[in-house]
Design an enzyme around this catalytic site. Structure first.
Site, PDB file in Angstrom:
ATOM      1  CB  THR A 262       3.393   8.506  -1.282  1.00  0.00           C
ATOM      2  OG1 THR A 262       3.937   8.012  -0.043  1.00  0.00           O
ATOM      3  CG2 THR A 262       4.043   9.827  -1.625  1.00  0.00           C
TER       4      THR A 262
ATOM      5  CG  ASN B 260       8.618   3.034   1.624  1.00  0.00           C
ATOM      6  OD1 ASN B 260       9.297   3.622   2.466  1.00  0.00           O
ATOM      7  ND2 ASN B 260       7.311   3.146   1.559  1.00  0.00           N
TER       8      ASN B 260
ATOM      9  NE  ARG C  82      -2.833  -0.468   3.399  1.00  0.00           N
ATOM     10  CZ  ARG C  82      -3.713  -0.008   4.274  1.00  0.00           C
ATOM     11  NH1 ARG C  82      -4.982   0.142   3.917  1.00  0.00           N
ATOM     12  NH2 ARG C  82      -3.354   0.333   5.476  1.00  0.00           N
ATOM     13  CG  ASP C  83       3.677   4.427   1.345  1.00  0.00           C
ATOM     14  OD1 ASP C  83       3.394   5.159   0.368  1.00  0.00           O
ATOM     15  OD2 ASP C  83       4.327   4.837   2.333  1.00  0.00           O
ATOM     16  CB  VAL C  84       4.934   0.397  -4.010  1.00  0.00           C
ATOM     17  CG1 VAL C  84       6.122   0.181  -4.938  1.00  0.00           C
ATOM     18  CG2 VAL C  84       4.449  -0.915  -3.412  1.00  0.00           C
TER      19      VAL C  84
END
Length: 198
Positions: A100, A66, A60-62
């Site tokens: 993001t 990260n 959910r936040d690639v």
């Protein structure tokens, strides 16, 4: 995470230390990457996400911040802080955007739950940025960026960098399709397509 515990009232996690930089730092230094280099970096990212998807977890936040690129060449996906089990991730969180905005999938932007195809979208947007040096959706405010994800297709990387092969354009096009059903089913499928395109 290797271990967890509490020591004299302080809760701790023992995690692997990766000597190197984030993909964001690599992109700041280089601006953009040659197609072969971009594919070299996206493959282990997709392998890691594929393992998460096989275990029933959506990241959910690639995003480049990260992805850790070790000095030894190893690539790691980090910060599963927003990750959820698929059984939970399919439930939308009203009024709260998770992830993001430059990499958020259209369905998440619309308040729908995240699925492996949402991570595929984010990875496709990240691959576009690796190839071109710019994010495909930009704007003066987060709202403008989010609307762009919902309303506009990600352009072909070759429209910005003419040297990008047509096969790589096709990877980005399919991964970043606005309709989730037109994307790769999960990161493992995307990974296989990258391998074939090389």
């Amino acid at each position: 995470v290797f271990d967890q515990g509490e020591d004299d009232g302080a809760v701790f996690l023992a995690m692997e230390y990766v000597e190197g930089r984030t993909l964001r730092q690599v992109l700041r230094d280089r601006g953009r990457l040659a197609p072969d280099h971009a594919l070299d970096l996206i493959e282990p990212v997709l392998a890691a996400l594929g393992a998460a998807h096989a275990a029933g977890i959506v990241h959910r936040d690639v995003k480049p911040e990260n992805v850790l690129v070790g000095d030894d060449g190893r690539v790691k996906v980090a910060d599963f802080g927003l990750a959820r089990a698929l059984s939970d991730a399919s439930t939308a969180t009203r009024g709260l955007l998770l992830g993001t905005v430059n990499y958020i999938s259209p369905e998440q932007a619309l308040g729908e739950g995240a699925t492996p195809r949402s991570d595929v979208y984010s990875a496709g947007v990240m691959l576009y940025e690796m190839l071109t040096g710019v994010a495909p959706h930009t704007g003066a405010t987060d709202f403008v960026v989010v609307r762009s994800h919902i309303e506009n297709d990600v352009p072909a990387p070759s429209s910005v960098q003419p040297g990008v092969p047509r096969s790589v354009d096709e990877l980005v096009r399919r991964a970043s399709a606005r309709d989730p059903m037109r994307r790769f089913g999960d990161a493992a499928d995307f990974h296989d397509a990258v391998w074939i395109a090389r």
